[in-house]
Design an enzyme around this catalytic site. Structure first.
Site, short mmCIF file in Angstrom:
data_model
loop_
_atom_site.label_atom_id
_atom_site.label_comp_id
_atom_site.label_asym_id
_atom_site.label_seq_id
_atom_site.Cartn_x
_atom_site.Cartn_y
_atom_site.Cartn_z
N LYS A 167 44.47 38.73 38.00
CA LYS A 167 43.00 38.69 38.12
C LYS A 167 42.67 39.22 39.52
CE LYS A 167 43.19 34.18 37.28
NZ LYS A 167 42.20 34.07 36.23
N ARG A 168 41.40 39.49 39.79
CA ARG A 168 41.03 39.91 41.13
C ARG A 168 41.46 38.88 42.16
NH1 ARG A 168 37.69 44.42 41.74
NH2 ARG A 168 37.95 43.91 43.95
N LYS A 193 42.70 35.93 26.85
CA LYS A 193 43.68 36.95 26.46
C LYS A 193 45.08 36.37 26.43
CE LYS A 193 40.48 40.12 28.59
NZ LYS A 193 40.05 40.71 29.88
#
Ligand code: 26Q
Length: 815
Positions: free
Chosen positions: A544-545, A656
């Site tokens: 993730k960021r 996801k």
């Protein structure tokens, strides 16, 4: 869709001839990718045109999703799957001795987004088309998308993402639909040729907005919707006089100034950038999109706008396109002579706003000096909207001047874009239950008190077509074999898998599939960055960021702790683990970049220490992006969702991971709460302080990080190791991280994100994981239960929620 292999072959050859002057034997991989894509587009074209005609034929309400970001990733495989011609195309190519997988890898990602918000927009488009809804995207065709990340000496270095270096076979330039967008200049007041008084802008910088259309292909349906992305150029070309005087740079100044607007995606995914060019981008695509819609409407209905809101609903993806609100006011009033009240009635029935951030201080606000200078007429309209809002506020809250000030769209020399959105839109939604509750009770409480009927929740979702069917064909086949088809369009059908939880054959097959997917990822990382991964080890993944609130730091501190333990306690024998990270840091976010350096430094040390070989490895995946994500989720055992409770609006990677059978290791934050609710607490690893506990510490200023260091020597030790030379002989590189945890820096208190407070709880959750993973069958069972209960997190469900509560659009099947 009917597929004729012979015709496809011929088409492919013809393309290669015309575009590249080559026959099949001479074509390279890129030529083939381009020709295969173009041939596929040709097949899709009938449906695309038929869809447009269907929408034109009947006056149906359509949804327009305005977003500064669409993180589409690659198109080829996904488009073939959605058109249900992938196997047939593969077959044809095989006949011609062409390997599809090789061609697929030639396609650059369309990385026109930062992360969650941009990818959500892409998933929504997929669901809209699949569910036969008339819904389209409007955005910016950035010449350069999300930067390419390379790791050099452990540090992130950014390179331009030149994704359009070759032509994009999926886009169609629509020069015929170009519009003009104006910046700056001054407001003039005059009469039109027919004597009507009206405002107009003179001496403005004029920019041409040219749309490029991309097809959005529904799965197993004829519907093909459109993503329309605007590109900026100058209408005046370059200055030939200056050029002839050899003033080459000045000759192209105007051109460059215009083209810079759609040059590059801003790579920071939080907080206002305060840059004029960013506001220019926002107005550029908002104005172009609205001009496009209004022009079309006027062609059909003339200048009676009473039906506009019955035919259009515009969803604003965060505040980035909120300037579209005053822009529609301007178009109606200045271009079509509609009065204020009538224009306002149209606007307030047309726009809806989605909030993606919890923190009020992260909401966009523009300095008046920038806003007014760039958009003088728009600023004037915002002032008038605000004047009327203040009248309303004074009537409702007499004498509460502080409140009037706080809620004013313009105050403290800034324009508050979220306030403009909430006041003007008929709907305001958060993206997970907790997030929406926090908006209502805390960050936007005053607005909720004023407009309670506007607030609603729409929990995020992801498309199972890309993230399961396309990314994890083995698992998709496993599912279909047991419950048949149907889950591709109705993910709740996965519930049918629950009856296999005690079926040993199914569990074994599930274990084997995970193993194969881990091997695929291992091969990829061996090939791309020469990393060795052991598929027998637990793949524990955080992708993730990079943000302090997402707490990659907590993860790596635990890795350091585990390493200490493994080195010092020979009797400690947990299952082997591979900690996988993938993250881009905003280019100007110094502390985030230092955390990347820390992860890489720890990786380097641990991976080269013989004493722990085969027990623990750390891998930083370079340049994490959609196409890499598609390899990572299917291979994950553990899904790290470890944000400070109350900070992650929703998260979507958590979903996801879940559909791909990874178990969640998470805090009770964002959509994690709903994931755990669906999967059952016993099938996830929950840890950490709750939102309410964090809020209480915040209220009472009672958080004392030192107490956690004092009571946990193992924690104190890893924190000391940031600066004692263990990882960095200079003692300097991680000092800033150390100080931020222990003392607080730059006016902040120590450990703003409660890393130390949650450390012990996190370690214990990690130990439960280690213990449970040893029981392969139990783990597989939990995996299967997670998959079976992931149905809620399809973006199809999210879209149906938006349709029912906000958009009120109808399905329209294309023949
Ligand atoms: C704003 C102004 C100037 C420059 C950049 C920006 C900017 C750009 C991108 C601000 C925010 C973003 C992106 C935010 C984002 O991705 N938020 C995430 O949205 C997801 C989808 O709803 C959620 O799941 C995540 O929790 C949320 O962090």
């Amino acid at each position: 869709m009917e597929f004729n292999a012979e015709q496809f072959k011929q088409n492919l050859s013809a393309r290669l001839r015309r575009q590249y002057g080559k026959d099949i034997s001479q074509a390279n991989k890129h030529d083939l990718f381009d020709a295969v894509s173009a041939s596929a587009l040709e097949l899709i074209m009938n449906n695309w045109m038929a869809t447009r005609q269907e929408y034109e034929k009947k006056p149906v309400k359509q949804l327009y999703y305005l977003s500064a970001e669409f993180l589409m990733g690659r198109a080829l495989s996904n488009n073939l799957i959605n058109a249900q011609i992938k196997d047939a195309v593969k077959e044809v190519l095989k006949d011609m001795n062409i390997d599809f997988d090789m061609i697929e890898d030639e396609e650059p990602d369309a990385g026109l987004g930062n992360g969650g918000l941009g990818r959500l927009a892409a998933c929504f488009l997929d669901s809209l088309a699949t569910l036969d809804y008339p819904g389209h995207g409007y955005g910016i065709r950035y010449e350069y998308g999300m930067f390419e990340q390379r790791i050099q000496d452990g540090y992130q270095v950014e390179y331009p993402d030149n994704w359009l270096a070759h032509r994009d076979p999926w886009e169609i330039k629509r020069s015929d639909l170009a519009v003009t967008v104006k910046f700056g200049g001054n407001i003039a007041y005059g009469k039109t040729p027919d004597g009507q008084p009206r405002f107009y802008i003179e001496n403005a910088e004029e920019v041409t907005a040219t749309p490029y259309d991309m097809p959005i292909i529904g799965y197993g349906t004829n519907t093909v919707n459109t993503l329309r992305l605007w590109s900026a150029t100058s209408p005046n070309g370059f200055d030939l006089q200056l050029f002839n005087n050899m003033e080459y740079n000045r000759a192209v100044e105007r051109q460059n100034s215009a083209e810079n607007i759609s040059r590059v995606l801003y790579p920071n995914d939080s907080g206002p950038s305060g840059k004029a060019l960013r506001l220019k981008q926002q107005y550029f695509f908002s104005s172009a999109s609205l001009q496009d819609l209004v022009r079309h409407y006027v062609a059909d209905y003339g200048t009676d706008f009473s039906k506009f809101a019955d035919l259009h609903v515009i969803q604003l993806n965060d505040t980035h396109p909120v300037v579209a609100i005053p822009e529609l006011m301007r178009i109606l009033m200045d271009d079509y002579n509609i009065g204020w009240d009538e224009a306002w009635a149209v606007v307030t029935k047309t726009f809806a706003y989605t909030n993606h951030t919890i923190l009020a201080e992260a909401l966009e606000k523009w300095p008046i000096s920038i806003f007014q200078g760039l958009l003088p007429r728009i600023y004037q309209i915002v002032e008038e909207i605000n004047r009327r809002l203040l009248i309303q506020l004074r009537a409702k809250y007499p004498n509460d001047y502080d409140k009037h000030h706080r809620m004013s769209i313009i105050h403290n020399d800034k324009v508050y874009m979220a306030w403009l959105a909430i006041h003007s839109c008929f709907s305001v939604n958060g993206v997970a239950e907790l997030h929406t509750e926090l908006l209502k009770t805390a960050e936007l409480k005053e607005w909720y008190d004023l407009y309670p009927e506007k607030f609603n929740n729409k929990t995020n979702g992801i498309t199972q077509r890309r993230w399961l069917l396309n990314a994890n064909p083995l698992l998709a086949e496993f599912i279909t074999k047991r419950i048949g088809h149907g889950w591709e369009k109705d993910l709740t059908k996965l519930k049918g898998l629950e009856k296999f939880v005690d079926d040993d054959e199914s569990l074994n097959e599930l274990i084997n599939i995970k193993m194969e997917n881990k091997q695929v990822l291992a091969d990829f990382l061996k090939h791309t960055q020469n990393e060795f991964l052991d598929p027998e080890s637990i793949f524990d993944v955080q992708v993730k960021r990079l943000h302090e609130y997402k707490r990659q730091l907590l993860n790596i501190l635990h890795v350091m702790y585990l390493y200490n333990r493994l080195v010092e306690d020979p009797d400690y024998n947990p299952p082997a683990r591979t900690f996988i990270f993938g993250a881009k840091a905003a280019s100007g976010y110094r502390r985030a970049k230092t955390i990347i350096k820390l992860i890489n430094t720890v990786a380097e040390r641990i991976n080269n220490d013989r004493r722990v070989r085969g027990k623990i490895r750390v891998v930083f995946v370079e340049n994490y992006r959609v196409s890499v994500a598609e390899k990572i989720f299917p291979a994950a055992d553990v899904s790290e969702q470890i944000s400070t409770a109350g900070y992650e609006a929703s998260g979507t990677s958590n979903m996801k991971f879940m559909v791909n059978g990874a178990l969640t290791l998470g805090t009770m934050d964002g959509a994690n709460i709903e994931i755990v609710e669906e999967a059952g607490k016993e099938n996830a690893f929950v840890f950490g302080h709750l939102t309410e506990e964090i809020k209480q510490m915040e209220r009472e200023h009672s958080y004392n990080p030192q107490q956690y260091l004092d009571s946990n020597p193992a924690l104190a030790r890893v924190v000391e190791q940031l600066v004692d030379g263990t990882y960095d002989p200079t003692h300097q590189i991680f000092k800033e991280l150390y100080d931020s945890l222990v003392y607080g820096v730059e006016g902040q208190r120590a450990d703003v994100y409660y890393v130390l407070a949650d450390f012990d709880s996190y370690c214990k959750a990690q130990e439960r994981i280690a213990a449970e993973y040893m029981d392969k069958k139990l783990w597989a069972k939990k995996t299967l239960i997670n998959i079976a209960n992931s149905g809620k997190f399809s973006s199809d469900r999210t879209i149906e929620d938006y349709v029912r509560d906000i958009w009120k659009i109808k399905k329209l099947e294309v023949k």
